[in-house]
Design a protein around this motif. Structure first.
Motif, PDB file in Angstrom:
ATOM      1  N   ILE A  52       7.781  -6.235  -2.116  1.00 25.52           N
ATOM      2  CA  ILE A  52       8.249  -5.018  -2.778  1.00 25.52           C
ATOM      3  C   ILE A  52       7.526  -4.808  -4.102  1.00 25.52           C
ATOM      4  N   GLY A  53       7.319  -5.887  -4.855  1.00 27.17           N
ATOM      5  CA  GLY A  53       6.604  -5.748  -6.121  1.00 27.17           C
ATOM      6  C   GLY A  53       5.203  -5.200  -5.937  1.00 27.17           C
ATOM      7  N   ASP A  54       4.512  -5.657  -4.885  1.00 18.10           N
ATOM      8  CA  ASP A  54       3.165  -5.145  -4.601  1.00 18.10           C
ATOM      9  C   ASP A  54       3.211  -3.652  -4.302  1.00 18.10           C
ATOM     10  N   GLN A  55       4.194  -3.238  -3.518  1.00 17.52           N
ATOM     11  CA  GLN A  55       4.279  -1.824  -3.157  1.00 17.52           C
ATOM     12  C   GLN A  55       4.598  -0.957  -4.375  1.00 17.52           C
ATOM     13  N   VAL A  56       5.450  -1.464  -5.270  1.00 12.39           N
ATOM     14  CA  VAL A  56       5.730  -0.725  -6.509  1.00 12.39           C
ATOM     15  C   VAL A  56       4.462  -0.624  -7.350  1.00 12.39           C
ATOM     16  N   MET A  57       3.739  -1.727  -7.476  1.00 13.71           N
ATOM     17  CA  MET A  57       2.535  -1.748  -8.306  1.00 13.71           C
ATOM     18  C   MET A  57       1.471  -0.793  -7.768  1.00 13.71           C
ATOM     19  N   PHE A  58       1.176  -0.895  -6.480  1.00 17.98           N
ATOM     20  CA  PHE A  58       0.134  -0.038  -5.910  1.00 17.98           C
ATOM     21  C   PHE A  58       0.581   1.419  -5.807  1.00 17.98           C
ATOM     22  N   ALA A  59       1.892   1.657  -5.859  1.00 17.01           N
ATOM     23  CA  ALA A  59       2.373   3.044  -5.835  1.00 17.01           C
ATOM     24  C   ALA A  59       1.925   3.817  -7.063  1.00 17.01           C
ATOM     25  N   SER A  60       1.464   3.118  -8.098  1.00 14.10           N
ATOM     26  CA  SER A  60       0.922   3.832  -9.265  1.00 14.10           C
ATOM     27  C   SER A  60      -0.291   4.672  -8.881  1.00 14.10           C
ATOM     28  N   CYS A  61      -0.911   4.346  -7.733  1.00 17.68           N
ATOM     29  CA  CYS A  61      -2.087   5.095  -7.269  1.00 17.68           C
ATOM     30  C   CYS A  61      -1.710   6.339  -6.462  1.00 17.68           C
ATOM     31  N   ILE A  62      -0.455   6.463  -6.055  1.00 13.57           N
ATOM     32  CA  ILE A  62      -0.060   7.595  -5.219  1.00 13.57           C
ATOM     33  C   ILE A  62      -0.273   8.933  -5.930  1.00 13.57           C
ATOM     34  N   PRO A  63       0.078   9.085  -7.215  1.00  9.81           N
ATOM     35  CA  PRO A  63      -0.219  10.365  -7.876  1.00  9.81           C
ATOM     36  C   PRO A  63      -1.716  10.691  -7.890  1.00  9.81           C
ATOM     37  N   ASP A  64      -2.577   9.676  -8.050  1.00  2.78           N
ATOM     38  CA  ASP A  64      -4.026   9.913  -7.997  1.00  2.78           C
ATOM     39  C   ASP A  64      -4.425  10.445  -6.623  1.00  2.78           C
ATOM     40  N   LEU A  65      -3.903   9.802  -5.586  1.00  2.00           N
ATOM     41  CA  LEU A  65      -4.211  10.231  -4.224  1.00  2.00           C
ATOM     42  C   LEU A  65      -3.686  11.634  -3.965  1.00  2.00           C
ATOM     43  N   ALA A  66      -2.480  11.924  -4.440  1.00  2.00           N
ATOM     44  CA  ALA A  66      -1.872  13.240  -4.200  1.00  2.00           C
ATOM     45  C   ALA A  66      -2.684  14.358  -4.840  1.00  2.00           C
ATOM     46  N   ARG A  67      -3.373  14.052  -5.937  1.00  2.00           N
ATOM     47  CA  ARG A  67      -4.202  15.083  -6.579  1.00  2.00           C
ATOM     48  C   ARG A  67      -5.437  15.413  -5.751  1.00  2.00           C
ATOM     49  N   GLU A  90      -9.579   1.489 -18.094  1.00  2.00           N
ATOM     50  CA  GLU A  90      -9.041   2.808 -18.453  1.00  2.00           C
ATOM     51  C   GLU A  90      -8.466   3.564 -17.252  1.00  2.00           C
ATOM     52  N   ASP A  91      -8.673   3.038 -16.040  1.00  2.00           N
ATOM     53  CA  ASP A  91      -8.126   3.695 -14.847  1.00  2.00           C
ATOM     54  C   ASP A  91      -6.639   3.427 -14.656  1.00  2.00           C
ATOM     55  N   PHE A  92      -6.097   2.443 -15.374  1.00  2.00           N
ATOM     56  CA  PHE A  92      -4.706   2.056 -15.153  1.00  2.00           C
ATOM     57  C   PHE A  92      -3.769   3.002 -15.900  1.00  2.00           C
ATOM     58  N   PRO A  93      -2.580   3.268 -15.332  1.00 10.87           N
ATOM     59  CA  PRO A  93      -1.693   4.281 -15.928  1.00 10.87           C
ATOM     60  C   PRO A  93      -1.146   3.832 -17.277  1.00 10.87           C
ATOM     61  N   SER A  94      -1.064   4.755 -18.194  1.00 10.47           N
ATOM     62  CA  SER A  94      -0.493   4.460 -19.511  1.00 10.47           C
ATOM     63  C   SER A  94       0.922   5.001 -19.622  1.00 10.47           C
ATOM     64  N   THR A  95       1.383   5.690 -18.597  1.00  2.00           N
ATOM     65  CA  THR A  95       2.726   6.273 -18.609  1.00  2.00           C
ATOM     66  C   THR A  95       3.477   5.855 -17.353  1.00  2.00           C
ATOM     67  N   PRO A  96       4.812   5.855 -17.395  1.00  2.00           N
ATOM     68  CA  PRO A  96       5.598   5.521 -16.201  1.00  2.00           C
ATOM     69  C   PRO A  96       5.336   6.521 -15.073  1.00  2.00           C
ATOM     70  N   TYR A  97       5.510   6.065 -13.839  1.00  2.00           N
ATOM     71  CA  TYR A  97       5.253   6.939 -12.688  1.00  2.00           C
ATOM     72  C   TYR A  97       6.416   6.974 -11.701  1.00  2.00           C
ATOM     73  N   LEU A  98       7.431   6.143 -11.903  1.00  2.00           N
ATOM     74  CA  LEU A  98       8.637   6.222 -11.083  1.00  2.00           C
ATOM     75  C   LEU A  98       9.788   6.742 -11.943  1.00  2.00           C
ATOM     76  N   LYS A  99      10.656   7.552 -11.332  1.00  2.00           N
ATOM     77  CA  LYS A  99      11.688   8.273 -12.080  1.00  2.00           C
ATOM     78  C   LYS A  99      13.080   7.905 -11.570  1.00  2.00           C
ATOM     79  N   PRO A 100      13.845   7.187 -12.372  1.00  3.36           N
ATOM     80  CA  PRO A 100      15.228   6.903 -11.965  1.00  3.36           C
ATOM     81  C   PRO A 100      16.010   8.199 -11.762  1.00  3.36           C
TER      82      PRO A 100
END
Length: 614
Positions: free
Chosen positions: A359-374, A432-442
């Motif tokens: 689960i931790g891996d999936q949360v971590m790599f999910a940071s790339c989903i917004p990049d892919l969605a663009r 610099e490719d790594f996110p500087s802001t949160p990407y999951l929203k409670p």
């Protein structure tokens, strides 16, 4: 002309066949074959010559060449003889992997007692081919039919055990493999595969014993020595793993020796040396997929992301990874996974992304989903059920999130298919490719619900705690603590502690709380299992204290501050040193200096919390 001196063509053919048979019986196949062909040139329908020539070709491995002769023999076999040509014909069809035709031949002869054995061999061979084609459910069906014909067959039981391992069902593999070893204790494949199944199940002591037994049976067994080294390094016994490497060098197995040595160095935090050893292993043995895959972790840990991700794609060729970490990536999907495309190739495309690993891996790599969605036109993300609600509320409108049970999808609906871990290669190649802001929203409604359950906030610091992470196979012992270890933190009266530990820990926490003036607050396990609920709870806290586990990734993904306690040699994603983590800005890392010495780390966290309430 005196006809009494002439012989009929049929008598000439019989004489040729008898001469060929004499050579054949004496083992002079090279002399027999051309005579059979000479006879068949005169009489192409001669069943015995056809049968014997076909048999010669079949035994020589020329199944396709044998088929016309054996088919002709089966069709012309005289009545009144004991039918045998059909069996050779079926065997040739099986050898040629023409399984549907073989099935028809065997079915037509179902009354023959030999048909049962022929069908068993057919199902075994058919299952093996389907396995090679990654059609594992279909392979399983064929092998189960073979087993129904002969439940004690060691080959079928061995194959089914290995198939269950491939399908990430280690528990299902064990009974088949134990059945084989009960009758044939020295069956090498069954010994190694049972050891691997037990290793996946966390039964490391028995796994080690069996790997060592495999090396007694065959000291040259590469699978046994590599997997034994995996067990030893996972247990922190790197000196013993290095001894295995020396044995490999002594046997002249240079590539294998470098690989085992590299793994031991990597697990000891000596990553630059490990990379040199992995390079040496690949120079000696370019086919060592594990060396390329394991080199990825050392490169990624050292920040060499571009080359690290290239190596990381070899994980799908590593059987240990597939059997332990595929998650919702079904084995039959693996051949369709993209590993070489660039982000630009995805512009305007329909992309399927499938969760892998923990689960931790999936949360971590999910940071790339917004990049892919663009870039992509449409993204469908299949993830473990515990993440689905949180992911649905976090990503853009062109991202659809499905649980595995909902994912009734056809590959034809997509232009490209990725495992989620492959998104790092597309979008995380430089710091610099790594996110500087949160990407999951409670979820705001659940945040409010948890605020009410926690009650009014006082001046005390509200601190979430998690003290155990990993499993036996992921070095859980080195990563985990006890509540008693955390007494310097949990004894702080100006803090209110909330349990965030995954699993059923109610008895453990209640026992620790007994007699304490400041007990750890405990909520039902079911209320925190789903990460949508857990994220809402965590967002109500001031800070989280945790060992390396999925909770750290969740905190980073939602922007919650997390003080993370790391062993001396943590997982690759935590980098080799420093307090910062590339993936998350809200996570602060506190590291052991020496193996097993947690006290300085815990005291540093206690000091940090005191300073916050001072």
């Amino acid at each position: 002309m005196d006809n009494s001196t002439q012989t009929s063509p049929s008598r000439d053919v019989e004489a040729l066949v008898e001469a060929a048979v004499e050579h054949h019986r004496a083992g002079r196949v090279e002399q027999a074959e051309p005579i059979y062909r000479q006879a068949l040139a005169v009489d192409p329908t001669h069943w015995r010559a056809s049968h014997n020539l076909g048999t010669i070709l079949l035994r020589r491995g020329e199944a396709e060449a044998a088929l016309p002769w054996l088919a002709a023999a089966a069709a012309s076999e005289p009545e009144g003889t004991s039918p045998q040509a059909w069996l050779a014909h079926a065997q040739a069809l099986i050898a040629a992997q023409r399984f549907e035709e073989a099935e028809a031949v065997v079915t037509a002869r179902s009354a023959d007692p030999r048909a049962l054995m022929a069908e068993k061999r057919l199902r075994q061979a058919w299952g093996a081919r389907l396995n090679r084609e990654h059609k594992l459910p279909e392979a399983k069906a064929q092998l189960e039919r073979a087993l129904s014909l002969d439940p004690e067959d060691p080959d079928t039981n061995t194959d089914l055990g290995y198939l269950h391992l491939q399908m990430t069902d280690a528990a299902g593999a064990i009974p088949f493999l134990r059945k084989v070893l009960a009758r044939t204790p020295d069956a090498l494949a069954a010994v190694v595969n049972l050891a691997s199944a037990l290793r996946v199940q966390g039964q490391l002591e028995e796994a080690e014993r069996l790997y060592r037994r495999a090396l007694e049976i065959d000291p040259q067994s590469e699978a046994a020595v590599i997997n034994l080294s995996v067990v030893l390094t996972a247990a922190g016994r790197t000196d013993e793993a290095l001894t295995l490497a020396e044995h490999a060098f002594a046997q002249g197995k240079t590539g294998l020796g470098h690989l085992i040595r590299a793994d031991a160095l990597s697990h000891s935090g000596r990553d630059e040396e490990a990379i040199t050893a992995y390079n040496a292993a690949l120079a000696a043995r370019p086919d060592l997929v594990r060396a390329r895959y394991r080199r990825a972790f050392s490169r990624l840990k050292l920040g060499d992301f571009r080359r690290g991700w290239e190596d990381y794609e070899y994980r799908w060729l590593n059987p240990n990874f597939v059997s332990e970490s595929a998650a919702v990536v079904l084995p039959q999907l693996i051949p369709h996974l993209e590993t070489r495309l660039t982000g630009a190739d995805l512009a305007g495309k329909r992309v399927l992304v499938v969760g892998e690993q923990g689960i931790g891996d999936q949360v971590m790599f999910a940071s790339c989903i917004p990049d892919l969605a663009r870039q992509a036109d449409r993204v469908v993300l299949v993830c473990v059920s515990r993440l689905a609600r949180l992911f649905r509320g976090s990503f853009p409108a062109n991202v659809e999130v499905l649980e595995p049970r909902e994912a009734k999808l056809s590959l034809s609906d997509f232009d490209h298919v990725f495992a989620i871990g492959s998104l790092g290669r597309l979008y995380r190649n430089e710091p610099e490719d790594f996110p500087s802001t949160p990407y999951l929203k409670p979820n705001p409604a659940r945040v409010a619900e948890w605020a009410e359950r926690l009650g009014p906030k006082t001046k005390r610091l509200r601190v979430g705690v998690s003290w155990r992470g990993g499993t036996k196979t992921t070095r859980g012992q080195q990563r985990s603590l006890t509540l008693a270890n955390l007494e310097p933190v949990l004894g702080l009266s100006d803090c209110e502690f909330v349990n965030l530990q995954y699993g059923d820990v109610a008895d453990e926490v209640e026992a620790f709380n007994e007699g304490r003036l400041n007990p750890i607050r405990l909520f039902p396990k079911a209320d925190m299992d789903d990460f949508d609920d857990l994220a809402a709870l965590v967002s109500n806290l001031d800070v989280v204290v945790s060992v390396q586990t999925a909770l750290v990734h969740l905190c980073g993904a939602i922007g919650q501050e997390c003080l993370t306690m790391l062993p001396r040699d943590p997982e690759w994603r935590y980098a080799p040193g420093g307090a910062a983590m590339y993936w998350y800005r809200s996570v602060r890392l506190l590291r052991q200096i020496n193996d097993g010495e947690w006290e300085p780390v815990i005291n540093a966290i206690a000091d940090d919390l005191r300073a916050r309430v001072a």
